[in-house]
Write an enzyme that holds these catalytic residues in place. Structure first.
Site, PDB file in Angstrom:
ATOM      1  N   ALA A 128     -17.729  14.566  22.099  1.00  0.00           N
ATOM      2  CA  ALA A 128     -16.244  14.916  21.688  1.00  0.00           C
ATOM      3  C   ALA A 128     -16.454  16.689  21.822  1.00  0.00           C
ATOM      4  CB  ALA A 128     -16.244  14.717  20.186  1.00  0.00           C
ATOM      5  N   SER A 130     -12.527  18.472  23.399  1.00  0.00           N
ATOM      6  CA  SER A 130     -11.251  18.569  23.159  1.00  0.00           C
ATOM      7  C   SER A 130     -10.634  17.944  22.031  1.00  0.00           C
ATOM      8  CB  SER A 130     -10.375  18.347  24.275  1.00  0.00           C
ATOM      9  OG  SER A 130     -10.666  19.051  25.376  1.00  0.00           O
ATOM     10  N   THR A 156     -22.894  28.352  21.279  1.00  0.00           N
ATOM     11  CA  THR A 156     -23.025  29.769  21.590  1.00  0.00           C
ATOM     12  C   THR A 156     -23.883  30.304  20.346  1.00  0.00           C
ATOM     13  OG1 THR A 156     -20.861  29.728  22.579  1.00  0.00           O
ATOM     14  CG2 THR A 156     -21.571  31.912  21.738  1.00  0.00           C
ATOM     15  N   PRO A 240      -5.549  30.699  15.868  1.00  0.00           N
ATOM     16  CA  PRO A 240      -4.967  32.086  16.346  1.00  0.00           C
ATOM     17  C   PRO A 240      -6.089  33.273  16.541  1.00  0.00           C
ATOM     18  CG  PRO A 240      -3.556  30.855  14.599  1.00  0.00           C
ATOM     19  CD  PRO A 240      -4.795  30.254  14.538  1.00  0.00           C
ATOM     20  N   GLU A 242      -9.255  32.805  16.442  1.00  0.00           N
ATOM     21  CA  GLU A 242     -10.345  32.846  17.572  1.00  0.00           C
ATOM     22  C   GLU A 242      -9.819  32.978  19.049  1.00  0.00           C
ATOM     23  OE1 GLU A 242     -11.754  29.273  14.658  1.00  0.00           O
ATOM     24  OE2 GLU A 242     -11.942  28.842  16.962  1.00  0.00           O
ATOM     25  N   ARG A 268     -15.642  53.068  49.684  1.00  0.00           N
ATOM     26  CA  ARG A 268     -16.444  52.116  50.854  1.00  0.00           C
ATOM     27  C   ARG A 268     -15.502  52.580  52.193  1.00  0.00           C
ATOM     28  NH1 ARG A 268     -20.712  49.072  52.662  1.00  0.00           N
ATOM     29  NH2 ARG A 268     -20.140  47.280  54.070  1.00  0.00           N
ATOM     30  N   GLN A 336     -13.425  39.774  46.434  1.00  0.00           N
ATOM     31  CA  GLN A 336     -13.063  39.619  47.673  1.00  0.00           C
ATOM     32  C   GLN A 336     -13.106  41.217  48.358  1.00  0.00           C
ATOM     33  OE1 GLN A 336     -12.650  37.006  49.254  1.00  0.00           O
ATOM     34  NE2 GLN A 336     -12.035  37.769  51.121  1.00  0.00           N
ATOM     35  N   GLY A 364     -10.896  26.146  23.089  1.00  0.00           N
ATOM     36  CA  GLY A 364      -9.896  25.107  23.409  1.00  0.00           C
ATOM     37  C   GLY A 364      -9.564  25.089  24.825  1.00  0.00           C
ATOM     38  N   ASN A 366      -7.493  25.322  28.354  1.00  0.00           N
ATOM     39  CA  ASN A 366      -6.076  25.932  28.776  1.00  0.00           C
ATOM     40  C   ASN A 366      -5.008  24.698  28.921  1.00  0.00           C
ATOM     41  OD1 ASN A 366      -7.277  28.394  28.781  1.00  0.00           O
ATOM     42  ND2 ASN A 366      -6.581  29.056  30.729  1.00  0.00           N
TER      43      ASN A 366
HETATM   44  C1  LIG Z   1     -20.462  28.305  27.688  1.00  0.00           C
HETATM   45  C2  LIG Z   1     -19.874  27.491  26.501  1.00  0.00           C
HETATM   46  C3  LIG Z   1     -19.985  27.918  25.343  1.00  0.00           C
HETATM   47  C4  LIG Z   1     -19.278  27.339  24.242  1.00  0.00           C
HETATM   48  N1  LIG Z   1     -19.623  27.598  22.935  1.00  0.00           N
HETATM   49  C5  LIG Z   1     -18.997  26.564  21.895  1.00  0.00           C
HETATM   50  C6  LIG Z   1     -19.496  26.927  20.370  1.00  0.00           C
HETATM   51  O1  LIG Z   1     -19.995  27.933  20.181  1.00  0.00           O
HETATM   52  N2  LIG Z   1     -19.446  26.025  19.797  1.00  0.00           N
HETATM   53  C7  LIG Z   1     -18.885  24.722  20.098  1.00  0.00           C
HETATM   54  O2  LIG Z   1     -18.568  24.020  18.944  1.00  0.00           O
HETATM   55  N3  LIG Z   1     -18.206  24.639  21.340  1.00  0.00           N
HETATM   56  C8  LIG Z   1     -18.609  25.266  22.400  1.00  0.00           C
HETATM   57  N4  LIG Z   1     -18.249  25.073  23.531  1.00  0.00           N
HETATM   58  C9  LIG Z   1     -17.608  23.698  23.728  1.00  0.00           C
HETATM   59  C10 LIG Z   1     -16.201  24.095  24.404  1.00  0.00           C
HETATM   60  O3  LIG Z   1     -15.297  24.565  23.411  1.00  0.00           O
HETATM   61  C11 LIG Z   1     -15.893  22.557  25.118  1.00  0.00           C
HETATM   62  O4  LIG Z   1     -16.528  22.577  26.363  1.00  0.00           O
HETATM   63  C12 LIG Z   1     -14.324  22.272  25.331  1.00  0.00           C
HETATM   64  O5  LIG Z   1     -13.892  22.348  24.075  1.00  0.00           O
HETATM   65  C13 LIG Z   1     -13.881  21.437  26.187  1.00  0.00           C
HETATM   66  O6  LIG Z   1     -14.640  20.121  25.829  1.00  0.00           O
HETATM   67  P1  LIG Z   1     -15.331  19.095  26.682  1.00  0.00           P
HETATM   68  O7  LIG Z   1     -16.251  20.101  27.331  1.00  0.00           O
HETATM   69  O8  LIG Z   1     -15.992  17.964  25.996  1.00  0.00           O
HETATM   70  O9  LIG Z   1     -14.391  18.945  27.744  1.00  0.00           O
HETATM   71  P2  LIG Z   1     -13.222  17.473  27.603  1.00  0.00           P
HETATM   72  O10 LIG Z   1     -12.571  17.693  26.406  1.00  0.00           O
HETATM   73  O11 LIG Z   1     -13.944  16.353  27.916  1.00  0.00           O
HETATM   74  O12 LIG Z   1     -12.144  18.040  28.701  1.00  0.00           O
HETATM   75  C14 LIG Z   1     -12.297  17.691  30.233  1.00  0.00           C
HETATM   76  C15 LIG Z   1     -11.075  17.958  30.825  1.00  0.00           C
HETATM   77  O13 LIG Z   1      -9.776  16.944  30.372  1.00  0.00           O
HETATM   78  C16 LIG Z   1      -8.912  18.029  30.122  1.00  0.00           C
HETATM   79  N5  LIG Z   1      -8.294  17.486  28.677  1.00  0.00           N
HETATM   80  C17 LIG Z   1      -8.967  16.793  27.526  1.00  0.00           C
HETATM   81  N6  LIG Z   1      -7.944  16.349  26.618  1.00  0.00           N
HETATM   82  C18 LIG Z   1      -6.702  16.708  27.362  1.00  0.00           C
HETATM   83  C19 LIG Z   1      -5.524  16.399  26.844  1.00  0.00           C
HETATM   84  N7  LIG Z   1      -5.124  15.834  25.846  1.00  0.00           N
HETATM   85  N8  LIG Z   1      -4.458  16.832  27.828  1.00  0.00           N
HETATM   86  C20 LIG Z   1      -4.833  17.464  28.872  1.00  0.00           C
HETATM   87  N9  LIG Z   1      -6.045  17.655  29.340  1.00  0.00           N
HETATM   88  C21 LIG Z   1      -6.985  17.151  28.404  1.00  0.00           C
HETATM   89  C22 LIG Z   1      -9.522  19.421  29.318  1.00  0.00           C
HETATM   90  O14 LIG Z   1      -8.568  20.315  29.468  1.00  0.00           O
HETATM   91  C23 LIG Z   1     -10.581  19.548  30.547  1.00  0.00           C
HETATM   92  O15 LIG Z   1     -10.190  20.002  31.637  1.00  0.00           O
HETATM   93  C24 LIG Z   1     -18.627  25.969  24.614  1.00  0.00           C
HETATM   94  C25 LIG Z   1     -18.723  25.682  25.848  1.00  0.00           C
HETATM   95  C26 LIG Z   1     -18.994  26.377  26.886  1.00  0.00           C
HETATM   96  C27 LIG Z   1     -19.101  25.612  28.276  1.00  0.00           C
END
Ligand SMILES: Cc1cc2nc3c(=O)[nH]c(=O)nc-3n(C[C@H](O)[C@H](O)[C@H](O)COP(=O)(O)OP(=O)(O)OC[C@H]3O[C@@H](n4cnc5c(N)ncnc54)[C@H](O)[C@@H]3O)c2cc1C
Length: 377
Positions: A128, A130, A156, A240, A242, A268, A336, A364, A366
């Site tokens: 879980a 997004s 993090t 907002p 965050e 350079r 580049q 969240g 993009n």
């Molecule tokens: C370096 C790093 C630090 C982080 N720090 C924290 C932290 O401190 N605490 C914490 O809780 N989390 C943290 N995260 C987690 C981060 O918030 C999640 O990785 C992010 O929310 C995406 O979730 P996911 O990786 O499960 O990707 P997914 O939700 O599986 O998404 C995969 C792809 O599907 C797309 N997608 C998903 N749903 C939809 C939709 N409804 N419409 C269109 N596209 C969609 C996404 O945009 C993405 O491109 C961190 C992540 C990283 C890599």
């Protein structure tokens, strides 16, 4: 100079620059190697009054506003000091400030402000990200305690965290309304385990880890705001703020990368002249400088709106997705223009470039930002 700056903030910025230059920059290479910045630098930042700068002084904060926070993000961001997870720490403090009981605020905020406790936010799980409704970490009420079982990923400040704002299910039969936030103090907590440092593409000095909870017992007073089922609403109301943190960090990284690149192409030489004498380099820099100026104008306006308490969620989402997309575009040009040196980690633009990739994903994604904006139209 940003319109929100003033003389008092300029003096504050000098303090921040001194601290960052003398106490952080010299250690960044080591921090990247060991994948964390260590607890000491947090206490030092706390001593100087640089943590929780926008938390009221009655709770141990510096009693400033978002502009003070922004100044630290900017000075870290320009230099690629991505290991110091101040953004997440501040967000954790704001959950407490905005939703905690008075007792919770008095118990934790002064310790977050001093750097004794480092804050983390535990939302994401392997299944879980997004879609936060899908979280499975469970907190069951047993008398005066909650018993927690589950795990979190990508956290993090995970290794250094002394206080985790842990998003849990307190009622699995309800959707969003079964979600709560627990304030979990991690020190010597039986059943709590931090996983290995995750091997990331960038942000190598940041201690991003997994967290594991096996029959972890915490007192019931750890429930943020003392009412179950409020977790989702609490998370949503702070979004907002965050998203602006990520946007400001992106802005600062673009500015730092561009300044460095202008310096580089002036010095350079190739084919008997400086890189700046090639029209391509001048055009590329002109385009990047235009993007950076437009972004700065918008972000400055959003910063002022946060200070005035009127930044809406859709505008914050716009700031987050656009500035992070532009960050990647601008830093790609910076690499580049550096040629092979831009691919070497000893060069700032290489580190900024690698650090930037994740900003379109975390806070969240993009894509989710665009969904939110579209809903507001
Ligand atoms: C370096 C790093 C630090 C982080 N720090 C924290 C932290 O401190 N605490 C914490 O809780 N989390 C943290 N995260 C987690 C981060 O918030 C999640 O990785 C992010 O929310 C995406 O979730 P996911 O990786 O499960 O990707 P997914 O939700 O599986 O998404 C995969 C792809 O599907 C797309 N997608 C998903 N749903 C939809 C939709 N409804 N419409 C269109 N596209 C969609 C996404 O945009 C993405 O491109 C961190 C992540 C990283 C890599």
């Amino acid at each position: 100079m940003s319109p929100w700056m003033n003389d008092e903030l300029a003096i504050y910025r000098e303090t921040v620059v001194r601290f960052v230059e003398s106490e952080m920059v010299p250690h960044d290479a080591r921090w990247r190697e060991q994948h964390n910045v260590g607890a000491e630098i947090w206490r030092r930042a706390g001593e100087l009054g640089l943590l929780c700068a926008d938390i009221p002084s009655e709770y141990g904060g510096a009693g400033g506003d978002f502009r003070h926070e922004v100044i630290l993000y900017e000075e870290l961001g320009r230099r690629g000091l991505s290991g110091f997870g101040q953004g997440v720490h501040s967000i954790a403090a704001h959950y407490l400030l905005n939703h905690g009981t008075d007792e919770q605020k008095r118990r934790y905020l002064p310790r977050l402000a001093s750097g004794e406790l480092i804050g983390a936010i535990g939302m994401t799980e392997p299944g879980a990200g997004s879609d936060l409704q899908g979280i499975r970490t469970r907190a069951e009420r047993h008398g005066a305690h909650y018993v927690i079982n589950g795990s979190k990923i990508f956290i993090t400040n995970g290794y250094l965290a002394g206080l985790v704002m842990l998003v849990v299910k307190t009622d699995t039969t309800l959707g969003a309304k079964g979600t709560s936030i627990l304030l979990v103090e991690t020190h010597d907590l039986p059943g709590y385990r931090v996983g290995r440092f995750l091997d990331k593409v960038g942000q190598r000095a940041q201690d991003t880890t997994e967290l594991f909870f096996e029959d972890v017992r915490v007192p019931a007073e750890c429930l943020l705001g003392a009412t179950e089922g409020k977790g989702f609403a609490q998370l949503m109301s702070d979004l907002p703020y965050e998203r602006m943190i990520v946007a400001v960090q992106a802005m600062a990284a673009m500015e730092g990368g561009l300044d460095e690149t202008v310096r580089y192409v002036k010095g350079r030489k190739a084919f008997g002249k400086t890189l700046l004498e090639f029209q391509n380099a001048r055009f590329r820099l002109a385009e990047a400088a235009t993007i950076v100026r437009v972004a700065r104008t918008f972000i400055d306006r959003c910063i002022q709106d946060v200070v005035d308490g009127k930044l809406d969620a859709a505008t914050a989402s716009m700031a987050k997705w656009w500035s992070t997309d532009m960050q990647q575009q601008v830093l790609d040009e910076c690499v580049q223009l550096h040629g092979g040196y831009g691919y070497m980690n000893e060069y700032l633009v290489a580190r900024l470039y690698a650090d930037a990739r994740v900003t379109r994903i975390y806070g969240g994604t993009n894509e989710i930002m665009k969904e939110l904006i579209a809903r507001s139209l």
